[in-house]
Scaffold this motif. Structure first.
Motif, PDB file in Angstrom:
ATOM      1  N   ALA A 117      26.185 -32.050  30.958  1.00 32.30           N
ATOM      2  CA  ALA A 117      25.071 -32.587  30.171  1.00 32.30           C
ATOM      3  C   ALA A 117      25.526 -33.742  29.280  1.00 32.30           C
ATOM      4  CB  ALA A 117      24.458 -31.476  29.323  1.00 32.30           C
ATOM      5  N   VAL A 120      25.609 -36.873  31.275  1.00 29.96           N
ATOM      6  CA  VAL A 120      24.256 -37.389  31.475  1.00 29.96           C
ATOM      7  C   VAL A 120      23.793 -38.144  30.228  1.00 29.96           C
ATOM      8  CG1 VAL A 120      21.835 -36.723  31.753  1.00 29.96           C
ATOM      9  CG2 VAL A 120      23.584 -35.651  33.176  1.00 29.96           C
ATOM     10  N   HIS A 121      24.027 -37.557  29.067  1.00 29.11           N
ATOM     11  CA  HIS A 121      23.634 -38.207  27.815  1.00 29.11           C
ATOM     12  C   HIS A 121      24.365 -39.525  27.636  1.00 29.11           C
ATOM     13  CE1 HIS A 121      23.534 -38.963  23.459  1.00 29.11           C
ATOM     14  NE2 HIS A 121      22.403 -38.287  23.456  1.00 29.11           N
ATOM     15  N   GLY A 124      22.989 -42.881  28.942  1.00 26.27           N
ATOM     16  CA  GLY A 124      21.810 -43.492  28.349  1.00 26.27           C
ATOM     17  C   GLY A 124      22.122 -44.828  27.694  1.00 26.27           C
ATOM     18  N   ALA A 179      24.504 -32.715  24.404  1.00 26.72           N
ATOM     19  CA  ALA A 179      24.145 -31.850  25.532  1.00 26.72           C
ATOM     20  C   ALA A 179      22.751 -31.261  25.348  1.00 26.72           C
ATOM     21  CB  ALA A 179      25.185 -30.735  25.681  1.00 26.72           C
ATOM     22  N   GLU A 181      20.262 -32.541  23.712  1.00 25.94           N
ATOM     23  CA  GLU A 181      19.239 -33.575  23.819  1.00 25.94           C
ATOM     24  C   GLU A 181      18.840 -33.874  25.262  1.00 25.94           C
ATOM     25  OE1 GLU A 181      20.683 -36.930  21.660  1.00 25.94           O
ATOM     26  OE2 GLU A 181      20.513 -35.922  19.704  1.00 25.94           O
ATOM     27  N   THR A 182      19.696 -33.556  26.211  1.00 24.96           N
ATOM     28  CA  THR A 182      19.356 -33.798  27.611  1.00 24.96           C
ATOM     29  C   THR A 182      18.388 -32.749  28.151  1.00 24.96           C
ATOM     30  OG1 THR A 182      21.161 -32.443  28.527  1.00 24.96           O
ATOM     31  CG2 THR A 182      21.655 -34.764  27.996  1.00 24.96           C
ATOM     32  N   ARG A 184      19.316 -30.011  29.429  1.00 22.81           N
ATOM     33  CA  ARG A 184      19.986 -29.363  30.552  1.00 22.81           C
ATOM     34  C   ARG A 184      20.804 -28.150  30.124  1.00 22.81           C
ATOM     35  NH1 ARG A 184      21.209 -33.135  35.208  1.00 22.81           N
ATOM     36  NH2 ARG A 184      19.653 -34.795  35.029  1.00 22.81           N
TER      37      ARG A 184
END
Length: 223
Positions: A117, A120-121, A124, A179, A181-182, A184
């Motif tokens: 996660a 992923v963040h 951004g 993590a 904030e995603t 996930r």
């Protein structure tokens, strides 16, 4: 010349440098420092590098250096920076570019999910377009090689233990928040993971890579 978009950070840098030096004198809006027999003139400029990275290079620097920056920037912005540095003919060095490798101790069941996660963040937009994250070093290397630069990279991981407890705690809090904030990772898992990292005995290895890019002229001069 020190460059940042935030005048408060530049002011903090001025205070830190003055404390570091054996002697510090104001010189306009800059400082003249003396330490270990060296005399160092330092200037401070607040610039928006996201909009125009070349703005910091107008005076033809010999060396451009940055730390913990390029993994937050897009590949297109990285290419723009490389082009600006190449036109200036400067040597380029950057440190602490995140490479995506992490190992926390003791282990936690949510380690893999938190890390996925977080990546992923990190992809951004941090103000420089969609961030390149762990691909930043390769993007830098490719961009500078396209301008005829010789490029070398090397690992520079953080090894954090009890002596860096404050940094570890802040890092864990930030990682868990990112993590969450995603969407996930369950909030309870992120909280449990972060709580474990606040305890005595926590450690982490956080991977980074440094990169040195040398223009052909500099390579010839060094040999």
């Amino acid at each position: 010349m020190l460059v940042d978009h935030d005048p408060a950070l530049l002011a903090a840098a001025k205070v830190r440098l003055a404390a570091w030096a054996e002697r510090a004198e104001a010189a306009g809006d800059g400082l003249v420092l003396q330490r270990g027999g060296a005399r160092i003139a330092v200037r401070f400029r607040a610039l928006d590098l996201a909009a125009d990275p070349a703005a910091a290079l107008a005076e033809g620097p010999d060396l451009v250096t940055a730390a913990a920056l390029f993994d937050l920037a897009s590949e297109s912005w990285i290419a723009t920076v490389a082009g600006a540095v190449a036109r200036a003919g400067a040597v380029f060095y950057t440190a602490l570019t995140y490479d995506g490798q992490e190992r926390w101790t003791p282990p936690h069941p949510a380690d893999a999910a938190i890390h996925a996660a977080f990546l992923v963040h990190q992809a951004g937009d941090k103000g420089f377009g969609p961030a390149s994250g762990p691909g930043a070093t390769e993007a830098l290397a490719e961009a500078f090689r396209e301008h005829g630069y010789a490029v070398e990279t090397a690992a520079s991981p953080w090894h954090l233990g009890p002596d860096e407890a404050a940094l570890l705690h802040r890092l864990a809090e930030g990682t868990a928040q990112a993590a969450r904030e995603t969407g996930r990772v369950a909030a309870s898992d992120a909280a449990s993971w972060s709580a474990l990292r606040q305890r005595t005995g926590t450690g982490a290895v956080i991977g980074h890579r440094d990169l040195l890019a040398m223009p052909a002229a500099a390579m010839r001069a060094s040999t």
